[in-house]
Design an enzyme around this catalytic site. Structure first.
Site, PDB file in Angstrom:
ATOM      1  N   GLU A 470      -5.712  -0.414  12.084  1.00  0.00           N
ATOM      2  CA  GLU A 470      -5.796   0.856  11.354  1.00  0.00           C
ATOM      3  C   GLU A 470      -7.244   1.070  10.951  1.00  0.00           C
ATOM      4  O   GLU A 470      -7.981   1.733  11.653  1.00  0.00           O
ATOM      5  CB  GLU A 470      -4.850   0.821  10.145  1.00  0.00           C
ATOM      6  CG  GLU A 470      -4.591   2.188   9.542  1.00  0.00           C
ATOM      7  CD  GLU A 470      -3.386   2.191   8.627  1.00  0.00           C
ATOM      8  OE1 GLU A 470      -3.116   3.234   8.029  1.00  0.00           O
ATOM      9  OE2 GLU A 470      -2.713   1.143   8.495  1.00  0.00           O
ATOM     10  N   GLU A 744      -2.494  -3.855  -1.087  1.00  0.00           N
ATOM     11  CA  GLU A 744      -1.890  -2.558  -0.781  1.00  0.00           C
ATOM     12  C   GLU A 744      -0.610  -2.337  -1.574  1.00  0.00           C
ATOM     13  O   GLU A 744      -0.318  -1.225  -2.006  1.00  0.00           O
ATOM     14  CB  GLU A 744      -1.587  -2.481   0.723  1.00  0.00           C
ATOM     15  CG  GLU A 744      -0.959  -1.181   1.178  1.00  0.00           C
ATOM     16  CD  GLU A 744      -0.788  -1.127   2.688  1.00  0.00           C
ATOM     17  OE1 GLU A 744      -0.682  -0.020   3.225  1.00  0.00           O
ATOM     18  OE2 GLU A 744      -0.751  -2.202   3.319  1.00  0.00           O
TER      19      GLU A 744
END
Length: 893
Positions: A470, A744
């Site tokens: 990502e 996260e």
């Protein structure tokens, strides 16, 4: 005798002695050093010339004595700047005590190629396989410098990543050039001073090209070649000789290239394969036989998109040595560097030719102590190095980076020792501006983790994570963290550069992509809280740095975004369908656990709240720019949306629809709650926090403002309870679980040491670190009074849970310090105010008659419910007074 002020720390558009700027009206800043208290600048004089002696014939701007207190971002307004020219500048100042400084030490800035016509070089493409995975390309050109050289500059960029070499040495210390932008509209070029690298007679310039972001695989969509499937180079070496003549050595059809070099594979996600047996000794030096190399092709590629570098470069910033070398229970050879970081490994090894060493990278070990890479998804993130033999070999990757704390090694010849492996930390080279410390070691570790999360993800753009497939510029993540980021480091040029890409990628209807650069392009949808980056970040940068230019530059984008929402919402003023992601990753109990409500917040309410907030900020931005018509227009929009929000989402008793923490936080933060109901709404928020035993339930959008809203409504004690909570979900739970960056998810590693969903579980994801803003602004009370900290508000909010707290912040004027210490029933408050600013200091719970400064009573103080407030000029001040612990504020019934 009064000390004369000294003008120092000169900068041009935030940068020290920059080379290659393309601003035609750069801004000049300086700081003033003096020990004399209450010092303000009253006037300045600036001289700019093309030589360091500032002779009148070479002067291009002499302001004379300007009566002004401006010392930050003073705009150049002299003769038209020329391309490829170095300009020296100096400043002197007059203060309010009648003192005049000497001229400052000279600084300089150097322009790049300001016009497309200044480029005489051609784009060239080596012969290459337009394949998904191919070796790195190598290019070279031999030339002769026939005369004595006085200066030389290289102007270079590429499709793909490049490294440049001159006479066998790497040019510059930047990495991952030319950086990442919306390449179809904006492609950065770099400028290097190579005067000392040239030699009389024959010279060789060379380059290596790797896939990078331009061609390589990007995003979890598994796409590649997003901007093109062929690598290319643009390189212009401009030599100035002692006789005043110039010569350009340009990339053109005379260059040669090969794809048979040692880098056999490279990719942002893949890593790098390097076969040292294929090295070509001296390939970038004279005397090398390039008979087998092939001619390059001149390519018809535009130069109209070229822009000079505005941001700080990506550099190697630090090196970490192993803290442990061991084997896992299953026998995997592992090295622990003690810190989750972004960068790569430097390998030092000797062994037989043909031996291949494989290095894999990971952030964590699993509960059994085994190497864990499942959360990297499809990113292989590995290095394969094949030895050439014959002695010690040292290797670092060229065109990739990893997010890791641990490495796993296979194939290493012999015993692994600490000196064999070094972790090299890379990130955008942003000056550190803020530090926060306190008496609680876990909070200090949290601050450490926040800073390292920023280091790991501010790599030319603000990425979400540095490790998996990502590593994208998620707009929501950057938006929520921007204020904290600006405390920790000087991010003004970093965000100014990236926000131009936000505008470049903006949809025709004004919407903002989920990520910038927009490599997803799965649709043209905007999500509230993510798209609002277009408004919130420029306003934040203006507040922190008093930088009107970013407002001026971004204003059309800001306005287009809000106008898009106005059109989408229509007369209802409710932004239906405006929130794609909601309050991302808000707290949810276990799937079968109904013991408490989750943190869900209605997405249309979220969207409408951000609609109102961005309208208000746009109105304020218009006011700052003198656009009174837009100021009124968008303030009216805010008021209309606020009325609709109250009608649809707030009950007459102050309850917010959905009754979630994030619902209360956004409504209160964005001033959407009627004044008469604010205390009740805040009390309901506290009631929810207390009902969860002092746990939060917020996600990406609510978390940044949670503690702020509590403090702004009189519940700082509750904010402290949340900050200090050590069980899940909380900021300190990851710290307790061994985190070295921000995670996260609140529970990336669960209490039983198993992991959250491997499909989305980064251990270096800065968003939740946005609480750092509250730590600076409320624990130590360091707040903005006027944009750029020209006036500083110091309003510390101590807690008996700490015995001290201290923050420093390097404003554009100089360092401000706010420190408090509670000892033996006495509160000591220590502050420093930079020259050319002033401050209002509130001493909490103090009565003027009890406060002593240097053992003497204070004068001129104002007493109110918050404490005793004094107005201070520049200087160093310490105050002491008795401290009594006050009972907690209880929620209203």
């Amino acid at each position: 005798m009064a000390q004369k002020p000294v003008a120092e720390s000169l900068s041009t558009d935030y940068l020290t002695n920059p080379i290659g700027i393309d601003a035609t009206h750069p801004r000049l800043s300086w700081k003033i050093n003096t020990v004399q208290k209450n010092t303000l600048q009253q006037a300045y004089s600036i001289t700019i010339a093309t030589d360091a002696s500032f002779s009148s014939s070479k002067t291009v701007w002499n302001t004379g004595k300007v009566m002004s207190d401006s010392s930050v971002l003073v705009t150049y307004n002299g003769a038209t700047l020329k391309s490829a020219t170095r300009y020296y500048w100096r400043v002197k100042v007059w203060d309010n005590h009648g003192n005049t400084s000497a001229w400052s030490k000279p600084a300089y800035f150097e322009t790049g190629l300001l016009n497309t016509t200044d480029w005489t070089a051609s784009w060239v493409q080596p012969q290459q396989d337009s394949a998904r995975k191919m070796p790195a390309l190598m290019l070279r050109k031999q030339f002769t410098a026939a005369k004595k050289i006085t200066s030389a500059r290289v102007y270079a960029t590429s499709h793909g990543l490049y490294e440049l070499f001159l006479n066998g040495r790497k040019v510059g210390n930047q990495v991952l050039t030319p950086g990442w932008t919306e390449y179809k509209k904006r492609l950065q070029y770099q400028v290097y001073d190579v005067t000392a690298m040239l030699q009389p007679g024959d010279n060789v310039i060379g380059a290596m090209l790797g896939d990078g972001w331009f061609k390589g695989t990007l995003a979890y969509l598994n796409n590649w070649g997003f901007w093109g499937k062929n690598l290319a180079l643009l390189c212009q070496l401009q030599i100035t000789y002692a006789d005043g003549t110039t010569e350009n050595i340009n990339s053109d059809g005379s260059w040669k290239s090969t794809q048979n070099g040692p880098i056999t594979l490279d990719g942002i996600y893949d890593g790098e394969n390097y076969d040292a047996r294929k090295e070509m000794g001296g390939w970038a030096s004279k005397g090398f036989n390039d008979a087998g190399w092939l001619p390059v092709a001149v390519a018809n590629i535009t130069k109209s998109t070229l822009v000079g570098v505005q941001s700080v470069p990506v550099h190697k910033i630090a090196e970490l040595k192993p803290i442990a070398i061991f084997k896992s229970p299953k026998g995997t050879q592992i090295i622990d560097f003690g810190q989750d970081m972004t960068g790569w490994i430097r390998l030092k090894v000797s062994g037989p030719a043909g031996t291949t060493i494989n290095i894999k990278h990971a952030e964590v070990l699993d509960k059994f102590g085994e190497f864990y890479t499942a959360n990297l998804r499809t990113a292989s993130a590995s290095i394969n190095y094949t030895l050439k033999g014959g002695g010690v070999e040292v290797f670092e990757p060229h065109f990739t980076f990893m997010g890791f704390r641990y490495i796993a090694i296979e194939g290493f010849p012999g015993e692994i020792k600490p000196e064999n492996f070094t972790a090299v930390v890379i990130h955008s080279d942003m000056p550190v501006t803020g530090e926060f410390t306190c008496s609680d070691t876990m909070i200090n570790k949290l601050q450490h983790n926040i800073q390292w999360g920023q280091k790991g993800n501010f790599l030319d753009i603000p990425t979400d994570c540095p490790q998996r497939d990502e590593r994208l510029g998620w707009t929501g993540d950057a938006q929520v963290f921007s204020r904290t980021a600006a405390f920790n480091m000087n991010v003004a040029p970093f965000f100014a550069k990236w926000m131009k890409d936000v505008a470049a990628d903006q949809f025709p209807d004004g919407g903002i992509p989920f990520v910038v650069p927009d490599v997803l392009q799965t649709n043209k949808t905007t999500s509230a809280g993510w798209g609002d980056v277009a408004v919130i970040v420029p306003w934040t940068m203006y507040q922190v740095y008093a930088d009107k230019r970013i407002l001026q530059t971004q204003y059309p984008s800001m306005k287009a975004y809000v106008d898009k929402i106005i059109k989408r919402a229509g007369d209802s003023r409710i932004w239906h369908g405006g929130s794609v992601f909601g309050d991302w990753l808000f707290y949810r109990p276990g799937i079968y656990d109904f013991s408490e409500p989750n943190g869900y917040t209605n997405p249309d309410m979220i969207a409408t709240a951000f609609y109102a907030y961005s309208s208000k900020l746009l109105s304020q931005a218009a006011g700052a720019l003198g656009n009174t018509a837009d100021e009124k227009k968008y303030n009216d929009v805010f008021e209309e949306v606020k009325k609709v929000f109250i009608h649809n989402y707030i009950t007459p008793t102050g309850r917010i629809f959905a009754d979630s923490q994030t619902g209360y936080v956004l409504a209160l933060k964005f001033n959407l709650v009627p004044d008469s109901l604010k205390s009740r709404a805040a009390a309901y928020l506290v009631e929810d926090v207390r009902s969860r035993n002092n746990h939060l339930s917020t996600g990406f959008l609510g978390t940044p403002y949670l503690c702020q809203v509590l403090s702004q409504n009189g519940y700082t004690n509750v904010a402290y309870d949340l900050l200090l909570q050590k069980t899940y979900p909380s900021w300190l739970y990851p710290v307790k679980m061994g985190a070295t960056t921000i995670w996260e998810r609140w529970d990336g590693i669960k209490t039983d040491s198993t992991f959250e969903d491997k499909g989305m579980n980064s251990f270096n994801h800065y968003s939740y670190g946005a609480v750092g803003d509250w730590m600076y602004q409320h624990v130590t009370g360091l707040q903005i009074g006027k944009p750029g900290y020209k006036y500083i508000v110091l309003k510390p909010e101590p807690s008996p849970k700490f015995t001290f707290a201290k923050a420093t912040f390097e404003t554009m004027y100089g360092q401000v310090l706010s420190e408090w210490e509670l000892k033996d029933g006495t509160m000591r408050v220590h502050v420093k105010i930079p020259v050319n600013t002033s401050a209002g200091l509130t001493l909490p719970q103090a009565h003027p008659e009890d406060v002593k400064q240097d053992g003497k009573p204070i004068t001129g103080a104002v007493n109110d419910v918050d404490g005793t407030t004094l107005q201070l000029g520049s200087g160093d001040y310490t105050f002491n007074y008795p401290w009594v612990v006050v009972n907690e504020k209880l929620p209203a019934k």
